[in-house]
Design an enzyme around this catalytic site. Structure first.
Site, PDB file in Angstrom:
ATOM      1  N   GLU A  97       1.231  -1.102  -0.341  1.00 15.27           N
ATOM      2  CA  GLU A  97      -0.293  -0.298  -0.496  1.00 15.27           C
ATOM      3  C   GLU A  97       0.762   1.141   0.250  1.00 15.27           C
ATOM      4  O   GLU A  97       0.796   2.370  -0.205  1.00 15.27           O
ATOM      5  CB  GLU A  97      -0.373   0.014   0.916  1.00 15.27           C
ATOM      6  CG  GLU A  97      -1.816  -0.842   0.925  1.00 15.27           C
ATOM      7  CD  GLU A  97      -1.461  -2.431   1.492  1.00 15.27           C
ATOM      8  OE1 GLU A  97      -0.215  -3.091   1.866  1.00 15.27           O
ATOM      9  OE2 GLU A  97      -2.615  -3.417   1.700  1.00 15.27           O
ATOM     10  N   HIS A 166     -10.827  -5.322   9.189  1.00 15.14           N
ATOM     11  CA  HIS A 166     -11.211  -5.059   7.617  1.00 15.14           C
ATOM     12  C   HIS A 166     -12.588  -4.532   8.048  1.00 15.14           C
ATOM     13  O   HIS A 166     -13.632  -4.219   7.392  1.00 15.14           O
ATOM     14  CB  HIS A 166     -11.805  -6.445   7.439  1.00 15.14           C
ATOM     15  CG  HIS A 166     -10.532  -7.491   6.627  1.00 15.14           C
ATOM     16  ND1 HIS A 166      -9.949  -8.109   7.585  1.00 15.14           N
ATOM     17  CD2 HIS A 166     -10.119  -7.219   5.146  1.00 15.14           C
ATOM     18  CE1 HIS A 166      -8.978  -8.603   6.670  1.00 15.14           C
ATOM     19  NE2 HIS A 166      -8.881  -7.734   5.000  1.00 15.14           N
TER      20      HIS A 166
END
Length: 270
Positions: A97, A166
């Site tokens: 990322e 998540h």
């Protein structure tokens, strides 16, 4: 709210034009034809339409992120777009990322309009340095020499089978970063309209989507419709009570307000 008035069939100094009476079954048939022209789509489809239309409109728009290409994105927002625009404009990145966020910011500085997908908003914490120290600040630290017209989008929020890592909503993390604009979609219509506006903006924007809203259905606006990123959306008039919400909270408020005289205000961006 737009008010449409039917034209009057009489005017001063002129005779009244006789009305043409149509049988009820033809009126119903006409209404059915008109209704059939507008179809409902799911929110992920509306987001996909926005990305597709903007990539077709502007060759500098590109997409990058994990599994955005051949897999079509974790929630199918970029489904099959690589077939239309190629692997370089819909770029599958490694699981890194911080790396591909920096690549997206650099691409924005050099004239592209990247849409960087964070497969899950919780993963953007791994790119927080790029977002906070580069994405939001470079326009100001360069004395206005650089623009960073990047959109960072992706899902967040509680899901039905997702673990704690998540299920985060990170608006409060990012709202304190100077120079970054936050936008949250809540309906099918404003998801498409806000994303189109975000892609065209010269500001770096973090576009929040809720995982439980991807499969809700609704209609989108006709034509090349964009929605203001700086104004709240007011969905009803003549209020007695006010409800202020954003994202999924606003979507739930719309479903619950029928039969009540509430003013719903969608705080969609800031």
């Amino acid at each position: 709210m737009q008010t449409i008035r039917a034209p009057c069939n009489a005017s001063v100094g002129r005779s009244v034009v006789p009305r043409v009476h149509v049988k009820p079954q033809y009126v119903r048939g006409a209404a059915q034809v008109v209704a059939s022209k507008k179809k409902e789509v799911m929110m992920w489809e509306a987001l996909r339409e926005a990305v597709d239309e903007e990539m077709e409109r502007d060759p500098t728009v590109c997409v990058m992120g994990e599994d955005v290409g051949h897999y079509g994105g974790s929630y199918k927002v970029t489904y099959d777009l690589y077939k239309k625009y190629g692997d370089m404009r819909v770029l599958d990145t490694p699981i890194c990322e911080n790396g591909f966020m920096g690549m997206g910011i650099g691409a924005a500085m050099t004239g592209l309009r990247p849409i960087v997908e964070g497969m899950n908003m919780g993963f953007l914490l791994l790119a927080f340095n790029q977002i906070s120290n580069n994405c939001g600040m470079l326009h100001y630290t360069s004395g206005g020499q650089y623009k960073v017209p990047a959109v960072i989008r992706g899902p967040g929020g509680v899901g039905r089978q997702l673990g704690a890592e998540h299920s985060q909503r990170l608006e409060s993390y990012f709202q304190s970063i100077p120079g970054v604009q936050l936008v949250a979609c809540s309906t099918v219509a404003n998801a498409k309209a806000l994303l189109k506006s975000a892609i065209r903006s010269d500001n770096p924007i973090i576009f929040f989507e809720h995982v439980l809203l991807y499969n809700i259905k609704g209609e989108t606006h006709d034509g090349d419709y964009c929605q203001s990123l700086e104004k709240a959306e007011v969905s009803s008039a003549t209020p007695v009570q006010y409800i202020l919400g954003a994202g999924r909270h606003f979507s739930n408020s719309i479903a619950a307000h029928h039969g009540h005289c509430w003013l719903l205000i969608n705080a969609q961006g800031h």
